[in-house]
Scaffold this active site. Structure first.
Site, PDB file in Angstrom:
ATOM      1  N   LYS A   1     -17.622  -6.446   9.068  1.00  0.00           N
ATOM      2  CA  LYS A   1     -16.261  -6.997   9.019  1.00  0.00           C
ATOM      3  C   LYS A   1     -15.615  -6.944  10.390  1.00  0.00           C
ATOM      4  O   LYS A   1     -15.814  -5.984  11.137  1.00  0.00           O
ATOM      5  CB  LYS A   1     -15.421  -6.160   8.040  1.00  0.00           C
TER       6      LYS A   1
ATOM      7  N   SER B   1      -2.825  -7.551   3.264  1.00  0.00           N
ATOM      8  CA  SER B   1      -3.109  -7.376   4.695  1.00  0.00           C
ATOM      9  C   SER B   1      -3.515  -8.717   5.310  1.00  0.00           C
ATOM     10  O   SER B   1      -3.171  -9.014   6.455  1.00  0.00           O
ATOM     11  CB  SER B   1      -4.233  -6.356   4.901  1.00  0.00           C
TER      12      SER B   1
ATOM     13  N   ARG C   1      -2.468  -6.337  -8.104  1.00  0.00           N
ATOM     14  CA  ARG C   1      -1.389  -7.304  -7.902  1.00  0.00           C
ATOM     15  C   ARG C   1      -1.452  -8.474  -8.858  1.00  0.00           C
ATOM     16  O   ARG C   1      -0.471  -9.157  -9.082  1.00  0.00           O
ATOM     17  CB  ARG C   1      -1.461  -7.876  -6.469  1.00  0.00           C
TER      18      ARG C   1
ATOM     19  N   HIS D   1       0.845  -1.214   0.000  1.00  0.00           N
ATOM     20  CA  HIS D   1       0.000   0.000   0.000  1.00  0.00           C
ATOM     21  C   HIS D   1       0.874   1.255   0.000  1.00  0.00           C
ATOM     22  O   HIS D   1       0.609   2.218  -0.730  1.00  0.00           O
ATOM     23  CB  HIS D   1      -0.870   0.068   1.278  1.00  0.00           C
TER      24      HIS D   1
HETATM   25  P1  ADP Z   1      -9.815  -3.668   0.400  1.00  0.00           P
HETATM   26  O1  ADP Z   1     -10.362  -4.079   1.724  1.00  0.00           O
HETATM   27  O2  ADP Z   1     -10.601  -2.643  -0.350  1.00  0.00           O
HETATM   28  O3  ADP Z   1      -9.330  -4.815  -0.489  1.00  0.00           O
HETATM   29  P2  ADP Z   1      -7.073  -3.228   1.024  1.00  0.00           P
HETATM   30  O4  ADP Z   1      -6.642  -2.423   2.200  1.00  0.00           O
HETATM   31  O5  ADP Z   1      -6.795  -4.693   1.122  1.00  0.00           O
HETATM   32  O6  ADP Z   1      -8.542  -2.856   0.821  1.00  0.00           O
HETATM   33  O7  ADP Z   1      -6.400  -2.704  -0.316  1.00  0.00           O
HETATM   34  C1  ADP Z   1      -6.603  -1.400  -0.817  1.00  0.00           C
HETATM   35  C2  ADP Z   1      -6.031  -1.299  -2.231  1.00  0.00           C
HETATM   36  O8  ADP Z   1      -4.645  -1.576  -2.211  1.00  0.00           O
HETATM   37  C3  ADP Z   1      -6.630  -2.281  -3.248  1.00  0.00           C
HETATM   38  O9  ADP Z   1      -6.729  -1.631  -4.507  1.00  0.00           O
HETATM   39  C4  ADP Z   1      -5.616  -3.370  -3.328  1.00  0.00           C
HETATM   40  O10 ADP Z   1      -5.641  -4.024  -4.584  1.00  0.00           O
HETATM   41  C5  ADP Z   1      -4.328  -2.573  -3.159  1.00  0.00           C
HETATM   42  N1  ADP Z   1      -3.231  -3.386  -2.641  1.00  0.00           N
HETATM   43  C6  ADP Z   1      -3.240  -4.190  -1.556  1.00  0.00           C
HETATM   44  N2  ADP Z   1      -2.047  -4.786  -1.387  1.00  0.00           N
HETATM   45  C7  ADP Z   1      -1.258  -4.348  -2.400  1.00  0.00           C
HETATM   46  C8  ADP Z   1       0.094  -4.636  -2.828  1.00  0.00           C
HETATM   47  N3  ADP Z   1       0.860  -5.489  -2.144  1.00  0.00           N
HETATM   48  N4  ADP Z   1       0.561  -4.010  -3.921  1.00  0.00           N
HETATM   49  C9  ADP Z   1      -0.236  -3.158  -4.611  1.00  0.00           C
HETATM   50  N5  ADP Z   1      -1.512  -2.864  -4.302  1.00  0.00           N
HETATM   51  C10 ADP Z   1      -2.015  -3.451  -3.210  1.00  0.00           C
END
Ligand code: ADP
Length: 156
Positions: A42, A129, A91, A18
């Protein structure tokens, strides 16, 4: 008109993947709001306060990054923040399919908002995450998946 982007997500917790997306997007925008979407159905590992604190500490020296939390539709939140851009990361092909649907839905809800995608850096494309939570819950080493500042906050 200033270019304001919202980067929405759960950030439970924020990972190095992120962080990389925000840092790479910074030159494109005047302001990026990292926004924690709250879903009452959630269960989170980190409280909203902890997750907001992580964001505060991570970008404490970067005036172009703000943080916030919201409930409800992401496009409504963008409107209240005068943001015309949504920032998301991709990803994998699975992410692409999911993100495409969300982006098209958001475009339908508010045609003024454009979703901007960043391809994950190859070294971070396996980081999520969910994986980080699993490692933390099993007392594994998560430091390579977290921004250094966040890892420091977790170990103290
Ligand atoms: P959500 O609950 O909406 O999936 P996340 O916090 O998991 O939220 O992710 C937010 C954004 O960050 C999403 O667009 C996700 O694809 C992107 N993202 C998560 N991990 C990575 C990563 N390792 N590299 C690039 N983008 C990521």
């Amino acid at each position: 008109m200033s270019r304001i982007a919202v980067f929405p997500g759960s950030f439970d917790p924020i990972t190095i993947g992120h962080y990389d997306i925000v840092q790479r997007a910074l030159p494109l925008f005047d302001k990026i709001i990292v926004a924690i979407g709250q879903n009452s159905n959630k269960k989170y590992l980190f409280s909203l306060e902890q997750r907001l604190d992580f964001l505060d500490r991570l970008w404490e020296n970067e005036p172009k990054v703000e943080r916030n939390a919201y409930k409800g539709l992401t496009t409504d939140f963008c409107k209240t923040e005068n943001a015309n851009y949504l920032l998301r990361g991709i990803r994998s092909a699975a992410d692409f399919e999911y993100e495409k649907t969300i982006a098209q839905l958001n475009k339908d809800l508010n045609p003024d908002i454009e979703t901007v995608f960043f391809m994950s850096a190859p070294q971070y494309s396996h980081i999520s995450s969910t994986i980080v939570r699993e490692i933390l819950l099993n007392n594994g080493k998560a430091h390579r998946f977290l921004p250094a500042k966040i890892h420091e906050l977790m170990v103290v």
